[in-house]
Write a protein that holds these residues in place. Structure first.
Motif, PDB file in Angstrom:
ATOM      1  N   ASN A   1     -35.758  77.843 -45.212  1.00  0.00           N
ATOM      2  CA  ASN A   1     -36.964  78.561 -45.668  1.00  0.00           C
ATOM      3  C   ASN A   1     -37.144  78.463 -47.172  1.00  0.00           C
ATOM      4  O   ASN A   1     -38.254  78.501 -47.674  1.00  0.00           O
ATOM      5  CB  ASN A   1     -36.859  80.065 -45.358  1.00  0.00           C
TER       6      ASN A   1
ATOM      7  N   ALA B   1     -32.684  82.851 -38.395  1.00  0.00           N
ATOM      8  CA  ALA B   1     -33.806  81.948 -38.656  1.00  0.00           C
ATOM      9  C   ALA B   1     -34.050  81.763 -40.155  1.00  0.00           C
ATOM     10  O   ALA B   1     -34.244  80.648 -40.633  1.00  0.00           O
ATOM     11  CB  ALA B   1     -35.063  82.502 -37.982  1.00  0.00           C
TER      12      ALA B   1
ATOM     13  N   LEU C   1     -29.833  68.928 -32.571  1.00  0.00           N
ATOM     14  CA  LEU C   1     -30.707  70.109 -32.422  1.00  0.00           C
ATOM     15  C   LEU C   1     -31.984  69.782 -31.646  1.00  0.00           C
ATOM     16  O   LEU C   1     -32.418  70.551 -30.789  1.00  0.00           O
ATOM     17  CB  LEU C   1     -31.124  70.645 -33.790  1.00  0.00           C
TER      18      LEU C   1
ATOM     19  N   TYR D   1     -23.247  73.341 -43.489  1.00  0.00           N
ATOM     20  CA  TYR D   1     -24.055  74.469 -43.990  1.00  0.00           C
ATOM     21  C   TYR D   1     -23.176  75.407 -44.844  1.00  0.00           C
ATOM     22  O   TYR D   1     -23.631  75.953 -45.853  1.00  0.00           O
ATOM     23  CB  TYR D   1     -24.625  75.203 -42.789  1.00  0.00           C
TER      24      TYR D   1
ATOM     25  N   MET E   1     -29.593  74.984 -30.266  1.00  0.00           N
ATOM     26  CA  MET E   1     -28.142  74.861 -30.134  1.00  0.00           C
ATOM     27  C   MET E   1     -27.475  76.071 -29.512  1.00  0.00           C
ATOM     28  O   MET E   1     -26.261  76.181 -29.523  1.00  0.00           O
ATOM     29  CB  MET E   1     -27.507  74.607 -31.475  1.00  0.00           C
TER      30      MET E   1
ATOM     31  N   THR F   1     -27.819  79.305 -30.393  1.00  0.00           N
ATOM     32  CA  THR F   1     -27.672  80.521 -31.205  1.00  0.00           C
ATOM     33  C   THR F   1     -28.437  81.658 -30.527  1.00  0.00           C
ATOM     34  O   THR F   1     -27.957  82.780 -30.405  1.00  0.00           O
ATOM     35  CB  THR F   1     -28.325  80.318 -32.600  1.00  0.00           C
TER      36      THR F   1
ATOM     37  N   PHE G   1     -36.225  73.762 -36.737  1.00  0.00           N
ATOM     38  CA  PHE G   1     -35.003  74.038 -37.502  1.00  0.00           C
ATOM     39  C   PHE G   1     -35.045  75.458 -38.044  1.00  0.00           C
ATOM     40  O   PHE G   1     -34.068  76.190 -38.009  1.00  0.00           O
ATOM     41  CB  PHE G   1     -34.863  73.032 -38.652  1.00  0.00           C
ATOM     42  N   SER G   2     -36.218  75.835 -38.544  1.00  0.00           N
ATOM     43  CA  SER G   2     -36.332  77.139 -39.168  1.00  0.00           C
ATOM     44  C   SER G   2     -36.140  78.278 -38.173  1.00  0.00           C
ATOM     45  O   SER G   2     -35.617  79.327 -38.522  1.00  0.00           O
ATOM     46  CB  SER G   2     -37.682  77.273 -39.869  1.00  0.00           C
TER      47      SER G   2
ATOM     48  N   VAL H   1     -24.256  81.132 -36.303  1.00  0.00           N
ATOM     49  CA  VAL H   1     -23.729  79.865 -35.795  1.00  0.00           C
ATOM     50  C   VAL H   1     -22.262  80.046 -35.368  1.00  0.00           C
ATOM     51  O   VAL H   1     -21.835  79.560 -34.325  1.00  0.00           O
ATOM     52  CB  VAL H   1     -23.872  78.744 -36.847  1.00  0.00           C
TER      53      VAL H   1
HETATM   54  N1  PHE Z   1     -32.738  78.372 -39.413  1.00  0.00           N
HETATM   55  C1  PHE Z   1     -31.768  78.131 -40.435  1.00  0.00           C
HETATM   56  C2  PHE Z   1     -32.478  77.771 -41.747  1.00  0.00           C
HETATM   57  O1  PHE Z   1     -33.684  77.797 -41.810  1.00  0.00           O
HETATM   58  C3  PHE Z   1     -30.818  77.039 -40.082  1.00  0.00           C
HETATM   59  C4  PHE Z   1     -30.160  77.176 -38.745  1.00  0.00           C
HETATM   60  C5  PHE Z   1     -30.353  76.233 -37.778  1.00  0.00           C
HETATM   61  C6  PHE Z   1     -29.332  78.258 -38.489  1.00  0.00           C
HETATM   62  C7  PHE Z   1     -29.783  76.356 -36.534  1.00  0.00           C
HETATM   63  C8  PHE Z   1     -28.770  78.412 -37.226  1.00  0.00           C
HETATM   64  C9  PHE Z   1     -28.992  77.465 -36.261  1.00  0.00           C
HETATM   65  O2  PHE Z   1     -31.855  77.468 -42.718  1.00  0.00           O
END
Ligand code: PHE
Length: 457
Positions: free
Chosen positions: A31, A26, A393, A108, A233, A235, A227-228, A329
């Motif tokens: 963040n 996360a 997502l 990423y 997906m 995970t 997203f955070s 991921v």
């Molecule tokens: N949560 C991660 C972030 O804040 C991004 C992420 C999204 C990682 C989906 C894994 C799966 O940057």
């Protein structure tokens, strides 16, 4: 449906291990390079309140949905849907998750690679002696070799950790690095908030300004929360499948969500007061992401006494935050290849890492030699970012809550989160109600809006 024993399947060995791994997923670039600026630009405390509300009322229930799917099925994201809903097309949600993982990791990892370049530039002193930081970033990111090499370094480290397995790879790595990350952030926060003039930034960050809050801001808060927390997906389905049967899933999900939010707030206290203290530009004109960390923050480090040390620490912690996310991921894809296609962990890791790297390199090169190559008006990087983070997502998260609320059904969900009625809490029914009725509506609105409004997720 009866739940299978964990058998000889690899799993997390401790509660702290689960939290470190899931919070590691996360806590990521989102963040550090998005949350602080998005919060400050969209009403400070007002945005923060909305965000925390969404984390509690939507984020935790969605996270719990994923954990419960994975732990019940004891399988990867694809296999879990196939097992829990045999002979239905629900496995397609699992396929979507695997494809999303592939797409997310390819861009990423490019960005994670950039953090390594900046770590090195900080160490050699180059970064703090550069006058034109915008040019420094564009020269680097358009170079045909350097960013590619760094991306491959990131993919190699990620692959090695995942190859180590759950206990000896992912858990061990995140158990060490997550506390290190928290300590380093706290250290930089202390420096940032004690700078002369920093309190102006702290006020800007926390004092609510409801006048700028509108429909888009509300959607942004929800999009950022989703997203955070890394939901949508698979995970957390995959990690959920490695959580032991006696783990209190609601407690774990709450602790992970708390850690993620706490680190996002700390990251804001690290970044925003320092920007104000050195007046390096107007906050409203800054854009979250690479612009913030590779162009604006180096100005702060240049102006700060002992800035080299803070630059090194900052890029190191950014890289750690990215790596604990990339491993989560990659594990989605590796678990799928291993369990569905029968590869050994070693082969699965190699196949996944190499194929993601191929796509990833194309994404990286779209800042240089491939910058003229566009698909529906976007570069390869832009398209992967937009399609996975904005569309796949959110639709993934929507389908996951619909699955738990309407297909897995209440008894199965309650049975799973109460560990077969061993745990009792009146919250369980409330959470199920949210999953069944409220979360699909809320996520459905962002899923549709994200297609039309830029900058929500
Ligand atoms: N949560 C991660 C972030 O804040 C991004 C992420 C999204 C990682 C989906 C894994 C799966 O940057």
């Amino acid at each position: 449906m009866a739940t299978l024993p964990s058998g000889n399947r690899d799993s997390f060995s401790s509660k702290f291990g689960v939290i470190a791994a899931a919070a590691g997923s996360a806590v990521g670039l989102g963040n550090i390079w998005r949350f602080p600026l998005v919060t400050t630009q969209n009403g400070g405390g007002a945005f923060l309140l909305l965000y925390v509300g969404f984390i509690i009322f939507i984020g935790i229930p969605v996270m719990l949905s994923e954990f419960s799917i994975g732990r019940r099925a004891q399988l990867n994201a694809f296999g879990s849907f196939k097992k829990l809903a045999p002979k239905t097309p629900w496995y397609l949600v699992g396929s979507l998750g695997i494809i999303t993982a592939f797409a997310i990791l390819s861009f990423y990892s490019a960005v994670a690679g950039w953090t390594l370049e900046y770590l090195v530039q900080s160490l050699t002193g180059k970064l703090l002696h550069t006058d034109d930081l915008v040019k420094n970033f564009s020269d680097f990111s358009s170079n045909p070799y350097r960013p590619v090499v760094w991306q491959l370094v990131i993919m190699t480290i990620t692959g090695l950790v995942v190859y180590g397995g759950i206990k000896k790879g992912i858990e061990k790595f995140t158990k060490i690095l997550m506390p290190v990350l928290a300590i380093l952030i706290a250290f930089v926060v202390i420096r940032s908030v004690t700078l002369p003039g920093a309190m102006k930034g702290v006020r800007y960050l926390f004092i609510p300004d409801w006048s700028v809050v509108n429909f888009k801001t509300v959607l942004m808060a929800l999009g950022q929360a989703a997203f955070s927390l890394s939901v949508g997906m698979g995970t957390l389905i995959t990690y959920g499948s490695y959580i032991q049967k006696d783990n209190h899933l609601l407690k774990t999900a709450s602790q992970v969500a708390f850690t993620d939010t706490f680190i996002a707030i700390l990251a804001s206290l690290m970044v925003i007061p320092a920007i104000f203290a050195f007046s390096v530009g107007s906050i409203d004109q800054m854009s979250p992401g690479p612009g913030l960390v590779f162009e604006v923050l180096p100005l702060v480090f240049k102006a700060m006494p002992g800035g080299v040390v803070f630059a090194v620490i900052f890029f190191f912690l950014l890289c750690v935050a990215a790596l604990t996310s990339t491993i989560s991921v990659l594990e989605v894809v590796v678990a799928y290849l291993k369990e569905e296609l029968g590869f050994s962990r070693g082969k699965a890791t190699l196949i996944a890492s190499v194929s993601i790297s191929v796509l990833g390199v194309l994404a990286t090169l779209s800042f240089g030699v491939l910058s003229g190559f566009h698909i529906i008006g976007k570069t390869i990087f832009g398209l992967l970012d937009f399609a996975s983070a904005n569309i796949m997502l959110t639709f993934g998260a929507l389908l996951i809550v619909v699955f738990v609320g309407w297909k897995l059904k209440k008894e199965n969900f309650l049975d799973e989160i109460s560990n077969g009625a061993k745990l009792k809490s009146s919250l369980y029914r409330v959470v199920f109600f949210i999953i069944k009725y409220i979360a699909p509506v809320a996520i459905g609105i962002i899923a549709v809006a994200a297609l039309f409004i830029k900058g929500i997720t």
